[in-house]
Each structure stands twice: as structure tokens, then as C-alpha cells.
Design a protein around this motif. Sequence first.
Motif, short mmCIF file in Angstrom:
data_model
loop_
_atom_site.label_atom_id
_atom_site.label_comp_id
_atom_site.label_asym_id
_atom_site.label_seq_id
_atom_site.Cartn_x
_atom_site.Cartn_y
_atom_site.Cartn_z
N LEU A 202 0.89 -1.18 0.00
CA LEU A 202 0.00 0.00 0.00
C LEU A 202 0.91 1.22 0.00
CD1 LEU A 202 -2.55 -1.24 2.69
CD2 LEU A 202 -2.52 -1.65 0.22
N VAL A 203 1.08 1.86 -1.16
CA VAL A 203 2.19 2.80 -1.33
C VAL A 203 1.82 4.27 -1.17
CG1 VAL A 203 3.55 1.23 -2.73
CG2 VAL A 203 1.91 2.75 -3.85
N THR A 204 0.56 4.61 -1.34
CA THR A 204 0.19 6.02 -1.21
C THR A 204 -1.29 6.09 -0.87
OG1 THR A 204 0.36 8.21 -2.27
CG2 THR A 204 -0.30 6.39 -3.69
N GLY A 205 -1.73 7.16 -0.23
CA GLY A 205 -3.12 7.20 0.21
C GLY A 205 -3.67 8.59 0.34
N ASP A 206 -4.93 8.63 0.69
CA ASP A 206 -5.62 9.91 0.88
C ASP A 206 -6.77 9.66 1.85
OD1 ASP A 206 -6.43 12.66 0.23
OD2 ASP A 206 -8.14 11.72 -0.75
N THR A 207 -7.04 10.63 2.71
CA THR A 207 -8.17 10.51 3.64
C THR A 207 -9.01 11.77 3.60
OG1 THR A 207 -6.75 9.22 5.11
CG2 THR A 207 -8.81 10.01 6.03
N LYS A 208 -10.29 11.58 3.35
CA LYS A 208 -11.23 12.69 3.45
C LYS A 208 -12.26 12.32 4.51
CE LYS A 208 -9.87 15.28 -0.15
NZ LYS A 208 -8.72 14.51 -0.60
N VAL A 209 -12.75 13.34 5.22
CA VAL A 209 -13.83 13.13 6.18
C VAL A 209 -14.98 14.04 5.78
CG1 VAL A 209 -14.49 13.17 8.61
CG2 VAL A 209 -12.12 12.65 7.98
N VAL A 210 -16.19 13.47 5.72
CA VAL A 210 -17.38 14.27 5.39
C VAL A 210 -18.32 14.27 6.60
CG1 VAL A 210 -17.19 13.82 2.91
CG2 VAL A 210 -18.60 12.32 4.32
N GLU A 211 -19.19 15.27 6.65
CA GLU A 211 -20.09 15.45 7.78
C GLU A 211 -20.99 14.23 7.97
OE1 GLU A 211 -20.12 16.94 4.93
OE2 GLU A 211 -20.47 19.11 5.07
N LYS A 212 -21.38 14.01 9.21
CA LYS A 212 -22.32 12.94 9.54
C LYS A 212 -23.53 13.04 8.62
CE LYS A 212 -23.67 10.34 13.55
NZ LYS A 212 -22.93 9.22 12.94
N GLY A 213 -23.89 11.94 7.99
CA GLY A 213 -25.04 11.95 7.09
C GLY A 213 -24.68 12.18 5.63
N SER A 214 -23.41 12.55 5.36
CA SER A 214 -22.99 12.79 3.97
C SER A 214 -22.29 11.58 3.35
CB SER A 214 -22.07 14.01 3.88
OG SER A 214 -22.80 15.17 4.17
N ALA A 215 -22.06 10.54 4.14
CA ALA A 215 -21.57 9.26 3.62
C ALA A 215 -22.11 8.21 4.59
CB ALA A 215 -20.06 9.22 3.54
N ASP A 216 -21.81 6.94 4.35
CA ASP A 216 -22.34 5.90 5.23
C ASP A 216 -21.18 5.09 5.79
OD1 ASP A 216 -23.93 4.18 6.58
OD2 ASP A 216 -24.63 3.09 4.82
N GLY A 217 -20.61 5.54 6.90
CA GLY A 217 -19.51 4.81 7.54
C GLY A 217 -18.19 5.13 6.89
N ILE A 218 -17.83 4.31 5.91
CA ILE A 218 -16.57 4.54 5.20
C ILE A 218 -16.68 3.96 3.80
CG2 ILE A 218 -15.52 2.43 6.17
CD1 ILE A 218 -12.81 3.83 6.13
N PHE A 219 -16.14 4.69 2.84
CA PHE A 219 -16.00 4.21 1.47
C PHE A 219 -14.50 4.12 1.19
CE2 PHE A 219 -20.03 6.90 0.48
CZ PHE A 219 -20.86 5.90 0.97
N ILE A 220 -14.08 3.08 0.51
CA ILE A 220 -12.64 2.91 0.24
C ILE A 220 -12.41 2.73 -1.25
CG2 ILE A 220 -10.60 1.48 0.68
CD1 ILE A 220 -11.78 0.64 3.30
N ASN A 221 -11.52 3.53 -1.80
CA ASN A 221 -11.05 3.27 -3.16
C ASN A 221 -9.66 2.67 -3.09
OD1 ASN A 221 -9.16 4.31 -5.53
ND2 ASN A 221 -11.22 4.07 -6.34
N THR A 222 -9.44 1.63 -3.87
CA THR A 222 -8.07 1.16 -4.09
C THR A 222 -7.83 1.15 -5.59
OG1 THR A 222 -8.77 -1.15 -4.08
CG2 THR A 222 -7.89 -0.30 -2.02
N THR A 223 -6.64 1.57 -5.97
CA THR A 223 -6.24 1.53 -7.36
C THR A 223 -4.95 0.71 -7.41
OG1 THR A 223 -7.29 3.65 -7.78
CG2 THR A 223 -5.63 2.93 -9.37
#
Lengths: 336, 336
Positions: free
Chosen positions: B124-145
Amino acid sequence: MKIDRVLLAHGSGGLMSQQLVEEIFKKEWNNSYLEPMLDGALLDLPAGRVVMTTDSFVITPLFFPGGDIGKLSICGTVNDLVACGAKPLFLSTALIIEEGLPMSDLIQIAQSMARTAREAGVQLVTGDTKVVEKGSADGIFINTTGIGVIAEGIDYRPQRIQPGDLVVVSGTMGDHGLAIMARREGLSFSTPVNSDCAPLFRIGQVLEAFGGNVRCMRDPTRGGLATVLNELARQSGRGIKVVEEDIPVNPAVAGACDMLGMDPLYMANEGKMVIVLAPERAAEILAELQKIDIAAEAAIIGEVRAEPAGLVLIETELGAERILGILEGEHVPRIC
Amino acid sequence: MKIDRVLLAHGSGGLMSQQLVEEIFKKEWNNSYLEPMLDGALLDLPAGRVVMTTDSFVITPLFFPGGDIGKLSICGTVNDLVACGAKPLFLSTALIIEEGLPMSDLIQIAQSMARTAREAGVQLVTGDTKVVEKGSADGIFINTTGIGVIAEGIDYRPQRIQPGDLVVVSGTMGDHGLAIMARREGLSFSTPVNSDCAPLFRIGQVLEAFGGNVRCMRDPTRGGLATVLNELARQSGRGIKVVEEDIPVNPAVAGACDMLGMDPLYMANEGKMVIVLAPERAAEILAELQKIDIAAEAAIIGEVRAEPAGLVLIETELGAERILGILEGEHVPRIC
């Protein structure tokens, strides 16, 4: 496409997913890599060291003065590659769409991605689309992951920063952050403020010719200039001293920030670079940068010192010197 | 980390973002690529053609029998690379987190990603983390490329499929889809059904030795076996005929599907491959596949024909022959 909103079935992996890909993404992003419709793209990589970078975009609103989430999603990853010293080549795109997104919005975003990719000379080679139920996301989130190649003799790691180096910004600070905030809050100014969102590969092209005289480059996005300078100071183990009145700030941004109690040095930029240059050819490099439109207002804002190691100092407009800290807490959420 | 939930400030790009990266991701995913903390990772690519693939994971629930979203996010992209004929090497990871996610969930997911990546031999060589307000996503979404490299002589494009080729599945169909559905609906069965979520790089290793005798490979995820067979038929311009009673289905899955009116041939798999083999060495290849645990139940389920071009036929258990269509509409949303 006759359906005017994105449905859950568009993310099923079945027939409607295929239709969405065929009728929107393949149409807008048309290139030979997407053609075979495989699970992945075979890349045609030139010689050089390969760099990979990833970013997800969750900005709200999706459309804002100066851009939209589609344009931003291309610029953000292209600029990260440029900051690594790489020529941007290929991007993957992965969309998470909230059920009910107007199809016209999706098309506009896909077109914006295509246009910006063409402008930046990158190809959108592989993708993924997921749809989640209404209320489980907010409109659309876009991930782009980029691949680029670094030419011989280019090394922009912060460890190369030396005392005596000069710190340059490629233009005004804070435009993106302020444009988003103003749009969200319904504020309007006598001089409208646009996001600076732009792909910066031409900055990379200009700098490449100067080899080792360019020490390091970083794009001051989330956390703004202050946070990037702190990262560079910490990672290089050097001190950085900047002069507040030398930092270019759009007067409308400065005025609005004053009014709102915000600091443009902590506001996100999406079309700017912080560049550290060896002093010897700095004037010449700056002049070359200023010849390209996206860096016309490039300016030297400070210098690197041995001390205080790992810290950033700012000489304020009143002549006082203080520590410029990293962003603490949250400034403007969902700015990119 | 003393804070027990993810806050918006963890996505600010500032101090708390750095802390999250240092205390969770760098700790769990520790490798030399992540060390320099740049905006991108410099990859050490071996010779071969380079493949890129991307997937976002939006599964609900985040934790399910047989895996979690972290494990799934690694397997999904690793398996797409394997399906392209590539050796999986590097993954980027981009997280979109809903404010308020328990920090213990995030740590468990990060650990699961690290464990699965080690198992699959990818970094796992590089990453990014975004946080959105409660109700704007559902738990966690993960992209891997993912980035992988295809060895000389390997070409798994569907155009290579010929009449007379045999169609193999590497194991039972429908386990993942049913496990998720059962968990969501609170159903329980006398024999528990687990997701088959697993990295399949060893299937790739086994097949590599057989060069051109392997025509094509595809992982039957969203849309299931039926959808993948239809893609292969359409893209190759051939017909595919499968025999229902030869398709391995876990008896508990078959029973539950009967009860629920679902069809295991349309249910997602996350640890299975559909493989098209030249007839000459098919028996030998099948025997080699069956020696590895993740493909112990591999079976020949049908063959390729010249006609009906682009369509899939299934011989039912009652001896009738009918068209097996692509998935239409939505089957089980957010299955991966």
C-alpha cells in the motif's frame, strides 16, 4: 439516455451499468485505453521512474465559481504528480454517486473531466462506478489515481532543501478556499472571486529544464500555504522564513478574509505551487515561470535557514516575527 | 490515539490529518514507500507491461461473515489485476470517512487491509483521507487503485476466446452476495454462509505457466457469473453454453437462494474467477488449480461455441436450454 436521474441499478454491474459506461463515460472520455472494456488498462509507459498518487474529491457544492468537482478531480491529481516532479500521463477515475443525482449533472461533470484531462495531456484509462442509496452519500464523490514518469535528474524530495534556498509561490493564495466558502454561505463581493482550480503541468515543464536548481515542489491544497511550509520545514529539518507582504493575495480575497476572520495562508489552493529554488538561478527560473499564464504572479516569498529547524517564521506586515503554525482543527470542511 | 471517533478535522489536511496518518496508516501499513510522506509514491517496477485498475468499495455492513470492507478493498483490486493476467504489485488507498466513525472500526479496517495486502504480496504505497459530515456518507467508502505487471506471453483479452474452449469457475458461486444479504436481513442458516472474499494471486501464478492455453479470465463480482459470461460472449463475439448442474454452488447458498427467490448465478463473488481455457491442456490446468485451497472446487461448467454469437445458453437441471441473460435492474445494492 432517457432516464434523467442516476438509479441504484446503474451501479449493479449489469446492463444499466454497461449503458452508463457506454453512453456517458466512453463517449466523453473516448480513448484507445478504454476501448477494450477490460477490468484494467494496459499502460504505454515511457522510460523514467514511475510515480503513483491518489486523491478523493468530496467538495460541496459540486459546481462552483471557476470549476466543478470534475475539473477539480483531474487538477488535484495532475498537480500532485507535477509536485512529485513527474509528467502526468494516466488517470483512473472512480465515482461514488448518490442515487437521484440528475443525469445532466453527471454528464456535465464527465465532460468537465474530459476537457480538463485533454488540457492537462492525461488520459482517463480505467474507471469504476458505484451508486449508493439516497442519503448514503452527498451527490457525487470522485477518486482519481494518477500515474506519471519522472525524467532523469529530477528529484523534488524535501530532503534536498538547503539553507539559503528561496521559497516561491506560483500565484495568489486562498482563492479556491474563499470561492467555495463564499458560494456556500451565499456571500457576494464587488469583485467576484473564482477558484484557481487549474492543471499545473506547464509549471513542471518549465522547471524540468533547471534540473537540480529546483529543490522541491508541493501544492498548497487543504491546510493552505502555512501547512505546506510546515511540512517542508519538518521533512527537511530546516527553518523557513517568509515575509507576509511578499505573499501574493488577491485583494478581494484579502478583504473577504479580513471581514470573515479567516487567514488566506490557511485556505486551500487548487492551482498553485510552492517551489523551493537554489539561489543561483532563482531569478531566471522566476522569470520563466512568470511567462506562463498560470504562474504570471509567481513571487519569492521567503528563504530557507538552518534555524529554527522544523519551524516556519513569518515577518508580519507590522515588522514583527512570529511562528506560522500548521493548520489545527478544521478550517473549511469539504473544500476539495 | 485518545479520540475515539473520527472528526471532520481528521480530514483537514492539517495537524490532525497528519496524526491520523502517522498513528494509524503508517503504523499499520508500514513500508518504505510510505516513509517519505510525499504526495505520491515512487514505484520500483519490474520489467513487463504495466496494468492499472481501480475500484471503490461501498459495501454495507462494513463487517460481515468472512471479511470486512478493508479486506474486500484489497481483494477486489488485486483480483482485477490477476484477471488482467498481471502480477499485483502496488495499491493506492483512498478513504472517505463519515464523521463519527468509531476510531476502533477504522483501526480494525486498516489492520485488515494490511493483513490482506501482505497475504496478497502487494504494498500500500500512497493514500488519501477525506472526512465528510455525519449523514454525507455511510460509515466509510474505500477506493483502491492497483498497479501490476504482465509477464511476457500472457494475454487474457476476451478476443482470444475460440470455439471449443472450455469455461471453468474456480469454485462455488454466490457465497459473497448471499452472506451479505443474509447479514443485512438478519437471516441465519443451519450452515452459516461466509463471504468468499479472498485475494486470488495464486490462481494467476498457476495459470501463468500455461501461457496461451489460458485464453481469458474475469472475476464474477457485481452481476455474478451470468453477467461475466455475457460480457465474455459479447466481447469475444462467440457463444457460451454452460450446464447448470456442473456449476458449483454451496448447498446452503442454493437452499437460501431457493427460499428467497434469488439466483446464485447473478450473485456477487469476491474470491472466484471465471477462466476460459484452450481444450488441449484444460484437464491438466484444472488439476493444478484444484491443488490450491482457494480453487479446490474448480470445475468445468461449459464451452465456447461459434453460435449463438454474443449470447450465453444454459442447460437447466431439467434438460431444457435457455438464454442466460445479463443482470437487469438492481439485484443486491452495495454488495461491494
